[in-house]
Design a protein around this motif. Structure first.
Motif, PDB file in Angstrom:
ATOM      1  N   GLN A  50       8.528   0.623  -0.993  1.00  0.00           N
ATOM      2  CA  GLN A  50       8.528   1.681  -0.093  1.00  0.00           C
ATOM      3  C   GLN A  50       9.990   1.970   0.651  1.00  0.00           C
ATOM      4  N   GLU A  51      10.665   0.743   0.862  1.00  0.00           N
ATOM      5  CA  GLU A  51      11.918   0.622   1.412  1.00  0.00           C
ATOM      6  C   GLU A  51      12.969   0.442   0.557  1.00  0.00           C
ATOM      7  N   GLU A  52      12.721   0.542  -0.686  1.00  0.00           N
ATOM      8  CA  GLU A  52      14.019   0.491  -1.546  1.00  0.00           C
ATOM      9  C   GLU A  52      14.299   1.763  -2.344  1.00  0.00           C
ATOM     10  N   ASP A  53      15.696   1.654  -2.512  1.00  0.00           N
ATOM     11  CA  ASP A  53      16.333   3.092  -3.060  1.00  0.00           C
ATOM     12  C   ASP A  53      15.905   3.014  -4.781  1.00  0.00           C
ATOM     13  N   VAL A  54      14.867   3.026  -5.155  1.00  0.00           N
ATOM     14  CA  VAL A  54      14.426   2.833  -6.512  1.00  0.00           C
ATOM     15  C   VAL A  54      13.490   3.971  -6.899  1.00  0.00           C
ATOM     16  N   PHE A  55      13.774   4.592  -8.040  1.00  0.00           N
ATOM     17  CA  PHE A  55      12.680   5.636  -8.370  1.00  0.00           C
ATOM     18  C   PHE A  55      11.550   4.868  -9.125  1.00  0.00           C
ATOM     19  N   ILE A  56      10.374   5.530  -9.211  1.00  0.00           N
ATOM     20  CA  ILE A  56       9.158   5.000  -9.780  1.00  0.00           C
ATOM     21  C   ILE A  56       8.920   6.286 -10.921  1.00  0.00           C
ATOM     22  N   LEU A  57       9.096   5.842 -12.154  1.00  0.00           N
ATOM     23  CA  LEU A  57       8.512   6.773 -13.328  1.00  0.00           C
ATOM     24  C   LEU A  57       7.188   6.268 -13.844  1.00  0.00           C
ATOM     25  N   ALA A  58       6.217   7.145 -13.559  1.00  0.00           N
ATOM     26  CA  ALA A  58       4.772   6.646 -13.830  1.00  0.00           C
ATOM     27  C   ALA A  58       4.227   7.534 -15.074  1.00  0.00           C
ATOM     28  N   ASP A  59       4.303   6.947 -16.196  1.00  0.00           N
ATOM     29  CA  ASP A  59       3.717   7.703 -17.420  1.00  0.00           C
ATOM     30  C   ASP A  59       2.276   7.511 -17.524  1.00  0.00           C
ATOM     31  N   GLU A  60       1.676   8.703 -17.102  1.00  0.00           N
ATOM     32  CA  GLU A  60       0.275   8.579 -17.219  1.00  0.00           C
ATOM     33  C   GLU A  60      -0.542   9.461 -18.268  1.00  0.00           C
ATOM     34  N   ILE A  61       0.270   9.315 -19.423  1.00  0.00           N
ATOM     35  CA  ILE A  61      -0.028  10.356 -20.402  1.00  0.00           C
ATOM     36  C   ILE A  61      -1.754   9.999 -21.039  1.00  0.00           C
TER      37      ILE A  61
END
Length: 383
Positions: free
Chosen positions: A191-202
């Motif tokens: 939540q507080e990190e400058d990080v993206f989350i890429l969720a592959d939900e195919i």
């Protein structure tokens, strides 16, 4: 003139899956349990919609982000199925399959030297795209954690250079998914990190005893989350090449620039087919899921009777199995082809953390799976 080739491309290896396929392609009488795509036909009503779009001359360029009616259908589908809300006008892009969605996302957010955390073993399509974008893949060994990339493991691998965490669930090759509690822990961690989350939900429509929970439901990380999905697995439309990307507007407007210059737009005909799939085919995946569940349970029972090391998959249509042996995955897979006339995918195609494992796809008829398990049993009895 090989030295003139982009070094990021020159250093890429052909997929281990493809290497194995090429090796066994001309073998006779080999039963294959390798294919990672549904064995069902695209629903007839979807094919008819595509034919109508041709007859109506809907064969021109579309909006770069996709035809508006399809984007609205995607928004409705995702809201109804997973309770995630995205603005179809500004937060959804229709892509050429989920793979292109992953590619344009990584090219948008990754700069040279950025690190991307991802689970190992994992689908082999991520690493090349990370490297082509100039990033560095950081694999997390999930073998002792039920093949799950959890918040604790993410924390241990975070550095100042971490730019993105990839969450593929249900997973190819393990079939393992993440629970709401596990996703909440990841959301809290990042939540507080400058990080993206890429969720592959195919594979979201192919989850069995539990519901699929999209990480897009956690509002505290929405502004840094990209959801990847599509109709390939849910509606058996792998060849139609329609995926979709959902992300906050501030991010989507940048991804759309890469998409625009990459492909202009997805195929108009395929888009109209996907529109039909996501509206009148809202529950088309149910019959497939029922069949896959029956097949999963059958194969699982056979594997357990053979004392094969395996974790029961939550979704998708794969088992990731470990046979008692001292060979590499590739050597073992070749031996199975030569001695048992059975083809399974070598586990090391899914990173070094797949070494010693084999991927078995149950996207086949029960009759085919029975023959395949009989051959595996005969091979093991002969050892």
């Amino acid at each position: 003139m090989n030295h003139l080739i982009n070094s990021n491309v020159r250093n890429l290896e052909i997929s281990g899956i493809r290497k194995f396929f090429n090796l066994v392609a001309n073998k006779e009488d080999v039963l294959s349990l390798t294919i990672g795509q549904p064995d069902f036909h695209t629903p007839d009503h979807v094919k008819e919609a595509a034919k109508r779009s041709i007859d109506q001359n809907l064969t021109t360029y579309t909006h770069n982000a996709g035809i508006p009616t399809l984007r609205y259908a995607i928004a409705d589908f995702c809201n109804q199925k997973y309770n995630i809300k995205y603005d179809p006008d500004n937060e959804i892009i229709v892509t050429v399959g989920a793979s292109q969605a992953i590619d344009i996302t990584l090219r948008t957010i990754i700069q040279t030297g950025d690190e991307v955390i991802l689970p190992g073993p994992v689908y082999p399509g991520y690493e090349p795209l990370i490297r082509l974008a100039g990033g560095i893949p950081i694999y997390v060994d999930t073998r002792e954690n039920g093949f799950k990339l959890t918040s604790d493991l993410i924390r241990k691998h975070m550095t100042k250079r971490t730019k993105c965490v990839i969450l593929p669930y249900p997973s190819n090759p393990t079939g393992i998914t993440l629970t709401r509690e596990e996703l909440q822990a990841i959301a809290t961690e990042l939540q507080e990190e400058d990080v993206f989350i890429l969720a592959d939900e195919i594979y979201s429509e192919l989850v069995y005893e539990q519901e699929h929970v999209s990480i897009g439901t956690f509002s505290e990380i929405r502004e840094k989350t990209i959801i990847i999905n599509g109709v390939s697995k849910s509606h058996s439309m792998t060849g139609w090449r329609i995926g979709f990307l959902l992300a906050p507007e501030w991010l989507t407007k940048h991804i759309l620039k890469v998409h625009q210059y990459n492909v202009s737009c997805a195929s108009s005909i395929s888009q109209y087919a996907a529109l039909e799939a996501l509206t009148n085919g809202l529950h088309d995946s149910n019959i497939m899921k029922e069949n896959y569940l029956e097949r999963r349970d059958y194969v699982y029972q056979r594997l357990k009777r053979l004392d094969i090391e395996v974790i029961k998959p939550d979704g998708a249509f794969y088992f990731f199995i470990k046979l008692p042996n001292t060979k590499t995955s590739f050597e073992l897979a070749v031996e199975l082809v030569n001695n048992a006339k059975l083809a399974l995918v070598p586990g090391d195609a899914f990173s070094s953390f797949g070494q010693g494992y084999l991927r078995l796809s149950y996207a086949y008829s029960l009759e085919t799976l029975q023959k395949g398990m009989d051959r595996l049993e005969q091979y093991l009895e002969g050892k």
